[in-house]
Design a protein around this motif. Structure first.
Motif, mmCIF file in Angstrom:
data_model
loop_
_atom_site.group_PDB
_atom_site.id
_atom_site.type_symbol
_atom_site.label_atom_id
_atom_site.label_comp_id
_atom_site.label_asym_id
_atom_site.label_seq_id
_atom_site.Cartn_x
_atom_site.Cartn_y
_atom_site.Cartn_z
ATOM 1 N N UNK A 70 0.676 -1.195 -0.044
ATOM 2 C CA UNK A 70 -0.006 0.126 0.042
ATOM 3 C C UNK A 70 0.917 1.219 -0.014
ATOM 4 N N UNK A 71 1.977 1.260 0.637
ATOM 5 C CA UNK A 71 2.836 2.370 0.645
ATOM 6 C C UNK A 71 3.487 2.752 -0.504
ATOM 7 N N UNK A 72 3.347 1.692 -1.588
ATOM 8 C CA UNK A 72 4.125 1.755 -2.781
ATOM 9 C C UNK A 72 2.966 2.059 -3.939
ATOM 10 N N UNK A 73 1.547 2.398 -3.074
ATOM 11 C CA UNK A 73 0.622 2.913 -4.106
ATOM 12 C C UNK A 73 -0.202 1.786 -4.848
ATOM 13 N N UNK A 74 0.197 0.627 -4.444
ATOM 14 C CA UNK A 74 -0.488 -0.489 -5.184
ATOM 15 C C UNK A 74 -1.787 -0.835 -4.251
ATOM 16 N N UNK A 75 -2.806 -1.488 -5.046
ATOM 17 C CA UNK A 75 -3.880 -2.271 -4.389
ATOM 18 C C UNK A 75 -3.664 -3.431 -3.537
ATOM 19 N N UNK A 76 -3.743 -3.891 -2.371
ATOM 20 C CA UNK A 76 -3.469 -5.035 -1.764
ATOM 21 C C UNK A 76 -4.509 -5.724 -1.179
ATOM 22 N N UNK A 77 -4.583 -6.910 -1.747
ATOM 23 C CA UNK A 77 -5.621 -7.923 -1.283
ATOM 24 C C UNK A 77 -5.015 -9.179 -0.393
ATOM 25 N N UNK A 78 -5.290 -9.152 0.963
ATOM 26 C CA UNK A 78 -4.774 -9.987 1.754
ATOM 27 C C UNK A 78 -5.865 -11.154 2.001
ATOM 28 N N UNK A 79 -5.580 -12.409 1.448
ATOM 29 C CA UNK A 79 -6.448 -13.473 1.572
ATOM 30 C C UNK A 79 -5.949 -14.570 2.616
ATOM 31 N N UNK A 80 -6.758 -15.026 3.407
ATOM 32 C CA UNK A 80 -6.213 -16.247 4.552
ATOM 33 C C UNK A 80 -7.620 -16.801 4.982
ATOM 34 N N UNK A 81 -7.093 -17.426 6.199
ATOM 35 C CA UNK A 81 -8.296 -18.177 6.983
ATOM 36 C C UNK A 81 -9.036 -17.217 7.733
ATOM 37 N N UNK A 82 -10.212 -17.499 7.947
ATOM 38 C CA UNK A 82 -10.864 -16.518 8.967
ATOM 39 C C UNK A 82 -10.173 -16.178 10.047
ATOM 40 N N UNK A 94 -12.277 -10.032 -4.459
ATOM 41 C CA UNK A 94 -11.862 -9.168 -5.292
ATOM 42 C C UNK A 94 -12.910 -8.115 -5.895
ATOM 43 N N UNK A 95 -13.958 -8.447 -5.500
ATOM 44 C CA UNK A 95 -15.032 -7.384 -5.873
ATOM 45 C C UNK A 95 -14.953 -6.653 -7.034
ATOM 46 N N UNK A 96 -14.784 -5.491 -7.010
ATOM 47 C CA UNK A 96 -14.671 -4.665 -8.275
ATOM 48 C C UNK A 96 -13.190 -4.295 -8.937
ATOM 49 N N UNK A 97 -12.245 -5.227 -8.417
ATOM 50 C CA UNK A 97 -10.987 -4.938 -8.648
ATOM 51 C C UNK A 97 -10.793 -4.642 -10.162
ATOM 52 N N UNK A 98 -10.066 -3.682 -10.560
ATOM 53 C CA UNK A 98 -9.969 -3.300 -11.809
ATOM 54 C C UNK A 98 -8.323 -3.462 -12.201
ATOM 55 N N UNK A 99 -8.058 -4.141 -13.243
ATOM 56 C CA UNK A 99 -6.703 -4.152 -13.830
ATOM 57 C C UNK A 99 -6.074 -5.651 -13.290
ATOM 58 N N UNK A 100 -4.986 -5.887 -13.834
ATOM 59 C CA UNK A 100 -4.237 -7.071 -13.915
ATOM 60 C C UNK A 100 -3.906 -7.351 -12.278
ATOM 61 N N UNK A 101 -3.808 -8.710 -12.058
ATOM 62 C CA UNK A 101 -3.506 -9.083 -10.738
ATOM 63 C C UNK A 101 -1.839 -9.914 -10.955
ATOM 64 N N UNK A 102 -1.312 -9.423 -9.523
ATOM 65 C CA UNK A 102 -0.018 -10.251 -9.379
ATOM 66 C C UNK A 102 -0.233 -11.054 -8.014
ATOM 67 N N UNK A 103 -0.607 -12.289 -7.982
ATOM 68 C CA UNK A 103 -0.952 -13.232 -7.111
ATOM 69 C C UNK A 103 0.596 -13.828 -6.385
ATOM 70 N N UNK A 104 0.854 -13.461 -5.138
ATOM 71 C CA UNK A 104 2.025 -13.817 -4.596
ATOM 72 C C UNK A 104 1.719 -14.884 -3.571
#
Length: 401
Positions: A97-109, A148-158
């Motif tokens: 986020x500090x680099x200005x990218x959208x971040x999605x953190x996915x994990x267990x509840x 991901x909802x209404x995410x726009x643009x390409x993904x980098x899945x890490x």
């Protein structure tokens, strides 16, 4: 049990993720240091305190190296959306986020329930606007697509630290889900998971001047003691790098490999000469970047929504399970079983409409099976070929079928 306790029972490997933030804080990562006071890591801390200082230092260096290489590789991908699968308790969201990218953190509840309030207290307003945390099952395309909802643009899945925990069926399901996401959004999938054991063993061997093979054996033993799953027993690990690439090609991915050494920054507390030795040692390790050429021709069918109907009469617990029983949904069946109380002498489970079962779901079924004095009174009916194959591959068929 409360739902949090049920999630811990069903998904015990989540505890290993707590060591990540502790090691990163020890390696002077400022974001990890900020998170620590808001996460309950007392049990992990007690175990860590018993480890000799020189061993702790090696773990910290290895953890910092693998964390930073995934950070740098994902940021250099140039994609506007970084999907952290799994996010664990790491502070990657701060960096992205500090680099200005959208971040999605996915994990267990259970992980997300801890990370959301912790990051709310420690991220800046600008970071919070770009960082989201969602509970998903990594093998379920629909759950990740919804997150991901209404995410726009390409993904980098890490992916850092997940692949070694998966059974073969889970790995294949994960690949299918990621393939469909990349087919839909475009982008890439990055992981150095095939090198995770190496990064620690080479760190130990370089810093302590010891036998890398001996350290590798110790690492495998430590990993096995931290969770009740078999580690590194799938196609990403059993046949070396070439075997992993063949497997990924079979799943529809193009694979590019690159040495990890250029992604490793200077690590606080490590002098220049040692840092040079570590980078030299790390050259044998590789980071994988996967892409998908063609749009997926056939969309993944939506599974039936998960549901459990149960009753308990005269000591006979009966349940009907529909949909996917995975890390998200498996606690529901365990909850129904525990609500039925003591005195259960027979268990009958209809899985004729079960679409998929993960290791978490199998763990719940095994717990139910073990609860019976007479194991022959555990009955599963309507087992599909797909579910039967998963049980046979994982060895659960010898108990449950």
């Amino acid at each position: 049990m409360e739902m949090k306790e049920l999630q811990q029972v069903v998904n015990p490997i989540y505890t290993t993720a707590k060591g990540t933030v502790l090691m990163l804080a020890g390696a002077r990562d400022k974001d990890a240091i900020a998170l620590l006071p808001y996460l309950d890591i007392r049990e992990i801390q007690r175990g860590n305190d018993a480890v000799p200082a020189e061993i702790q230092k090696c773990y910290m260096i290895g953890q910092k190296a693998r964390y930073e290489l995934h950070n740098k590789a994902s940021l250099e991908s140039g994609k506007p959306n970084i999907v952290d699968l799994p996010s664990g308790y790491s502070p990657r969201g701060f960096r992205i986020a500090a680099a200005g990218k959208k971040y999605f953190g996915f994990d267990l509840p259970i992980v997300i329930d801890a990370m959301k309030p912790a990051t709310d207290k420690t991220m800046t307003e600008e970071q919070r606007a770009l960082a989201e945390y969602h509970a998903v099952d990594a093998t379920n395309y629909q759950s990740m697509k919804a997150a991901l909802g209404d995410a726009k643009g390409e993904l980098c899945i890490v992916t850092e630290g997940l692949l070694g925990y998966l059974s073969e069926p889970e790995l294949i399901s994960l690949c299918q889900a990621v393939h469909h996401l990349l087919s839909e959004y475009g982008g890439c999938w990055i992981t150095a998971d095939c090198s995770i054991l190496q990064i620690y063993t080479l760190t130990f061997a370089t810093v302590l001047k010891g036998d890398a093979a001996a350290f590798l054996s110790q690492m495998k033993g430590l990993a096995s003691n931290m969770a009740d799953v078999d580690f590194y027993k799938n196609s990403m690990f059993l046949n070396g790098t070439d075997g992993a690439i063949r497997f990924l090609n079979e799943q529809g991915f193009n694979v590019k490999t690159e040495s990890v050494d250029r992604y490793i920054p200077d690590i606080p507390g490590v002098d220049t000469d040692m840092m040079r030795e570590l980078r030299e040692a790390y050259r044998v390790m590789e980071v994988f970047t996967m892409t998908v050429e063609k749009k997926t021709k056939k969309a993944i069918d939506k599974d039936l929504p998960f549901a459990v109907e149960s009753s308990c009469v005269n000591g006979v617990f009966t349940a009907f399970v529909q949909g996917r029983m995975d890390t998200i949904t498996a606690p529901e069946l365990l909850n129904k079983f525990q609500e039925a109380g003591d005195g259960i002498k027979e268990i009958r489970i209809d899985v004729s409409r079960m679409a998929y079962v993960s290791s978490a779901g199998l763990r719940v079924l095994l717990m139910m099976y073990k609860s019976l004095e007479d194991k022959s009174r555990f009955k599963m009916t309507g087992v599909s070929e797909e579910v039967r194959e998963i049980m046979e591959i994982t060895g659960f068929d010898q108990f449950l079928l």
